[in-house]
Write a protein that holds these residues in place. Sequence first.
Motif, PDB file in Angstrom:
ATOM      1  N   GLY A   1       0.839  -1.195   0.000  1.00  0.00           N
ATOM      2  CA  GLY A   1       0.000   0.000   0.000  1.00  0.00           C
ATOM      3  C   GLY A   1       0.867   1.234   0.000  1.00  0.00           C
ATOM      4  O   GLY A   1       1.347   1.679  -1.029  1.00  0.00           O
ATOM      5  N   CYS A   2       1.121   1.763   1.184  1.00  0.00           N
ATOM      6  CA  CYS A   2       1.869   3.020   1.296  1.00  0.00           C
ATOM      7  C   CYS A   2       3.377   2.816   1.229  1.00  0.00           C
ATOM      8  O   CYS A   2       4.112   3.723   0.906  1.00  0.00           O
ATOM      9  CB  CYS A   2       1.505   3.712   2.604  1.00  0.00           C
ATOM     10  SG  CYS A   2       2.062   2.825   4.091  1.00  0.00           S
ATOM     11  N   ASP A   3       3.849   1.613   1.536  1.00  0.00           N
ATOM     12  CA  ASP A   3       5.286   1.290   1.576  1.00  0.00           C
ATOM     13  C   ASP A   3       6.029   2.129   2.624  1.00  0.00           C
ATOM     14  O   ASP A   3       7.223   2.339   2.519  1.00  0.00           O
ATOM     15  CB  ASP A   3       5.920   1.455   0.200  1.00  0.00           C
ATOM     16  CG  ASP A   3       6.986   0.403  -0.082  1.00  0.00           C
ATOM     17  OD1 ASP A   3       7.033  -0.619   0.629  1.00  0.00           O
ATOM     18  OD2 ASP A   3       7.783   0.596  -1.019  1.00  0.00           O
ATOM     19  N   HIS A   4       5.290   2.625   3.624  1.00  0.00           N
ATOM     20  CA  HIS A   4       5.874   3.422   4.711  1.00  0.00           C
ATOM     21  C   HIS A   4       5.404   2.965   6.087  1.00  0.00           C
ATOM     22  O   HIS A   4       5.608   3.674   7.070  1.00  0.00           O
ATOM     23  CB  HIS A   4       5.529   4.906   4.545  1.00  0.00           C
ATOM     24  CG  HIS A   4       6.101   5.526   3.315  1.00  0.00           C
ATOM     25  ND1 HIS A   4       7.448   5.788   3.164  1.00  0.00           N
ATOM     26  CD2 HIS A   4       5.514   5.922   2.165  1.00  0.00           C
ATOM     27  CE1 HIS A   4       7.658   6.322   1.972  1.00  0.00           C
ATOM     28  NE2 HIS A   4       6.504   6.407   1.350  1.00  0.00           N
ATOM     29  N   GLY A   5       4.703   1.829   6.171  1.00  0.00           N
ATOM     30  CA  GLY A   5       4.233   1.306   7.452  1.00  0.00           C
ATOM     31  C   GLY A   5       3.055   2.047   8.039  1.00  0.00           C
ATOM     32  O   GLY A   5       2.798   1.938   9.238  1.00  0.00           O
ATOM     33  N   GLN A   6       2.325   2.779   7.224  1.00  0.00           N
ATOM     34  CA  GLN A   6       1.223   3.577   7.752  1.00  0.00           C
ATOM     35  C   GLN A   6      -0.150   2.998   7.468  1.00  0.00           C
ATOM     36  O   GLN A   6      -1.112   3.388   8.120  1.00  0.00           O
ATOM     37  CB  GLN A   6       1.305   4.998   7.188  1.00  0.00           C
ATOM     38  CG  GLN A   6       2.556   5.712   7.620  1.00  0.00           C
ATOM     39  CD  GLN A   6       2.684   7.085   6.985  1.00  0.00           C
ATOM     40  OE1 GLN A   6       1.940   7.438   6.083  1.00  0.00           O
ATOM     41  NE2 GLN A   6       3.648   7.852   7.460  1.00  0.00           N
TER      42      GLN A   6
ATOM     43  N   ASP B   1     -13.436  -2.058  22.232  1.00  0.00           N
ATOM     44  CA  ASP B   1     -12.503  -0.923  22.286  1.00  0.00           C
ATOM     45  C   ASP B   1     -11.058  -1.386  22.137  1.00  0.00           C
ATOM     46  O   ASP B   1     -10.259  -0.738  21.452  1.00  0.00           O
ATOM     47  CB  ASP B   1     -12.671  -0.138  23.588  1.00  0.00           C
ATOM     48  CG  ASP B   1     -13.932   0.718  23.596  1.00  0.00           C
ATOM     49  OD1 ASP B   1     -14.477   0.993  22.502  1.00  0.00           O
ATOM     50  OD2 ASP B   1     -14.374   1.101  24.696  1.00  0.00           O
ATOM     51  N   GLU B   2     -10.696  -2.498  22.768  1.00  0.00           N
ATOM     52  CA  GLU B   2      -9.332  -3.021  22.638  1.00  0.00           C
ATOM     53  C   GLU B   2      -9.068  -3.478  21.206  1.00  0.00           C
ATOM     54  O   GLU B   2      -7.983  -3.230  20.665  1.00  0.00           O
ATOM     55  CB  GLU B   2      -9.113  -4.173  23.621  1.00  0.00           C
ATOM     56  CG  GLU B   2      -9.039  -3.738  25.064  1.00  0.00           C
ATOM     57  CD  GLU B   2      -8.999  -4.886  26.043  1.00  0.00           C
ATOM     58  OE1 GLU B   2      -8.462  -4.681  27.144  1.00  0.00           O
ATOM     59  OE2 GLU B   2      -9.492  -5.991  25.725  1.00  0.00           O
ATOM     60  N   ILE B   3     -10.038  -4.115  20.601  1.00  0.00           N
ATOM     61  CA  ILE B   3      -9.875  -4.551  19.209  1.00  0.00           C
ATOM     62  C   ILE B   3      -9.703  -3.335  18.302  1.00  0.00           C
ATOM     63  O   ILE B   3      -8.802  -3.307  17.458  1.00  0.00           O
ATOM     64  CB  ILE B   3     -11.060  -5.418  18.745  1.00  0.00           C
ATOM     65  CG1 ILE B   3     -11.069  -6.746  19.517  1.00  0.00           C
ATOM     66  CG2 ILE B   3     -10.998  -5.674  17.241  1.00  0.00           C
ATOM     67  CD1 ILE B   3     -12.339  -7.553  19.340  1.00  0.00           C
ATOM     68  N   ARG B   4     -10.540  -2.323  18.482  1.00  0.00           N
ATOM     69  CA  ARG B   4     -10.415  -1.096  17.670  1.00  0.00           C
ATOM     70  C   ARG B   4      -9.010  -0.503  17.798  1.00  0.00           C
ATOM     71  O   ARG B   4      -8.390  -0.119  16.815  1.00  0.00           O
ATOM     72  CB  ARG B   4     -11.439  -0.060  18.119  1.00  0.00           C
ATOM     73  CG  ARG B   4     -12.778  -0.190  17.496  1.00  0.00           C
ATOM     74  CD  ARG B   4     -13.663   1.018  17.848  1.00  0.00           C
ATOM     75  NE  ARG B   4     -15.043   0.682  17.673  1.00  0.00           N
ATOM     76  CZ  ARG B   4     -15.855   0.273  18.642  1.00  0.00           C
ATOM     77  NH1 ARG B   4     -15.440   0.173  19.877  1.00  0.00           N
ATOM     78  NH2 ARG B   4     -17.101  -0.024  18.366  1.00  0.00           N
ATOM     79  N   GLU B   5      -8.545  -0.389  19.040  1.00  0.00           N
ATOM     80  CA  GLU B   5      -7.221   0.209  19.278  1.00  0.00           C
ATOM     81  C   GLU B   5      -6.115  -0.633  18.640  1.00  0.00           C
ATOM     82  O   GLU B   5      -5.230  -0.104  17.975  1.00  0.00           O
ATOM     83  CB  GLU B   5      -6.979   0.366  20.784  1.00  0.00           C
ATOM     84  CG  GLU B   5      -5.605   0.890  21.134  1.00  0.00           C
ATOM     85  CD  GLU B   5      -5.342   2.303  20.640  1.00  0.00           C
ATOM     86  OE1 GLU B   5      -4.154   2.628  20.415  1.00  0.00           O
ATOM     87  OE2 GLU B   5      -6.288   3.085  20.465  1.00  0.00           O
ATOM     88  N   LEU B   6      -6.167  -1.943  18.842  1.00  0.00           N
ATOM     89  CA  LEU B   6      -5.110  -2.815  18.332  1.00  0.00           C
ATOM     90  C   LEU B   6      -5.147  -2.974  16.812  1.00  0.00           C
ATOM     91  O   LEU B   6      -4.140  -3.310  16.205  1.00  0.00           O
ATOM     92  CB  LEU B   6      -5.178  -4.176  19.022  1.00  0.00           C
ATOM     93  CG  LEU B   6      -4.838  -4.146  20.512  1.00  0.00           C
ATOM     94  CD1 LEU B   6      -5.244  -5.441  21.195  1.00  0.00           C
ATOM     95  CD2 LEU B   6      -3.358  -3.866  20.722  1.00  0.00           C
ATOM     96  N   MET B   7      -6.292  -2.718  16.204  1.00  0.00           N
ATOM     97  CA  MET B   7      -6.417  -2.790  14.751  1.00  0.00           C
ATOM     98  C   MET B   7      -6.254  -1.424  14.098  1.00  0.00           C
ATOM     99  O   MET B   7      -6.353  -1.302  12.878  1.00  0.00           O
ATOM    100  CB  MET B   7      -7.790  -3.372  14.363  1.00  0.00           C
ATOM    101  CG  MET B   7      -8.001  -4.832  14.736  1.00  0.00           C
ATOM    102  SD  MET B   7      -7.034  -5.984  13.747  1.00  0.00           S
ATOM    103  CE  MET B   7      -7.771  -5.795  12.138  1.00  0.00           C
ATOM    104  N   SER B   8      -5.974  -0.388  14.872  1.00  0.00           N
ATOM    105  CA  SER B   8      -5.944   0.971  14.333  1.00  0.00           C
ATOM    106  C   SER B   8      -4.823   1.207  13.325  1.00  0.00           C
ATOM    107  O   SER B   8      -4.884   2.163  12.566  1.00  0.00           O
ATOM    108  CB  SER B   8      -5.849   1.998  15.463  1.00  0.00           C
ATOM    109  OG  SER B   8      -4.608   1.885  16.140  1.00  0.00           O
ATOM    110  N   GLY B   9      -3.833   0.354  13.269  1.00  0.00           N
ATOM    111  CA  GLY B   9      -2.757   0.499  12.295  1.00  0.00           C
ATOM    112  C   GLY B   9      -3.100  -0.047  10.929  1.00  0.00           C
ATOM    113  O   GLY B   9      -2.300   0.038  10.000  1.00  0.00           O
ATOM    114  N   ASN B  10      -4.287  -0.630  10.793  1.00  0.00           N
ATOM    115  CA  ASN B  10      -4.734  -1.172   9.515  1.00  0.00           C
ATOM    116  C   ASN B  10      -5.867  -0.312   8.984  1.00  0.00           C
ATOM    117  O   ASN B  10      -6.946  -0.263   9.563  1.00  0.00           O
ATOM    118  CB  ASN B  10      -5.203  -2.622   9.675  1.00  0.00           C
ATOM    119  CG  ASN B  10      -4.047  -3.540   9.985  1.00  0.00           C
ATOM    120  OD1 ASN B  10      -3.617  -3.624  11.131  1.00  0.00           O
ATOM    121  ND2 ASN B  10      -3.533  -4.206   8.982  1.00  0.00           N
ATOM    122  N   LEU B  11      -5.604   0.352   7.874  1.00  0.00           N
ATOM    123  CA  LEU B  11      -6.573   1.281   7.308  1.00  0.00           C
ATOM    124  C   LEU B  11      -7.403   0.618   6.218  1.00  0.00           C
ATOM    125  O   LEU B  11      -6.901  -0.204   5.454  1.00  0.00           O
ATOM    126  CB  LEU B  11      -5.861   2.504   6.734  1.00  0.00           C
ATOM    127  CG  LEU B  11      -4.973   3.266   7.721  1.00  0.00           C
ATOM    128  CD1 LEU B  11      -4.333   4.453   7.030  1.00  0.00           C
ATOM    129  CD2 LEU B  11      -5.757   3.709   8.947  1.00  0.00           C
TER     130      LEU B  11
END
Length: 179
Positions: free
Chosen positions: A59-64, A143-153
């Motif tokens: 995707g971004c090739d920058h870890g975002q 809420d924990e799932i949302r937070e832990l998955m927040s790095g996946n857009l």
Amino acid sequence: MKPNLTTMPAGAGALPAPPATGHVTLLINGVKRELELAPWTSLLDALREYADLTGTKKGCDHGQCGSCTVLVNGKRINSCLTLAVMQDGNEVTTIEGLGQEGNLHPLQQAFIDHDAFQCGYCTPGQICSAQGLINEGRAHTEDEIRELMSGNLCRCGAYVGILAAVKEVVDKQKGELRS
């Protein structure tokens, strides 16, 4: 005046060129793979270009964005941010290694059941990230799932389905542990 390395004779303070390729051994989806790679090859490019496993997306090739998420020794990482040589000898699990045709992984089935994808581009990284957070044992609430998955857009906005799918599998595993 600083020396100009381009005009310096070889051996006069210039760094040696890195080797063109090096031997890297990875256990990818349970199969030992020996690859000859340039030392600057990312794990993502090694998987896609040298191991012919194109399920992991660039995707971004920058870890975002998280579309390149895979599991290394059971932990989720952004494969675009690590060099393949840094993972030499490690176990790498991609989306192709989680389930097989006719025998889907519980997360894959839950994503289907909850319509947790639209375009599908982010789905492999989402599923690998979800498996990683399950492996970590830290996701118990929405809420924990949302937070832990927040790095996946997800550009399509399938977050409601993604959350429902991950929560279903987390809850099933909690129930199995109590039994």
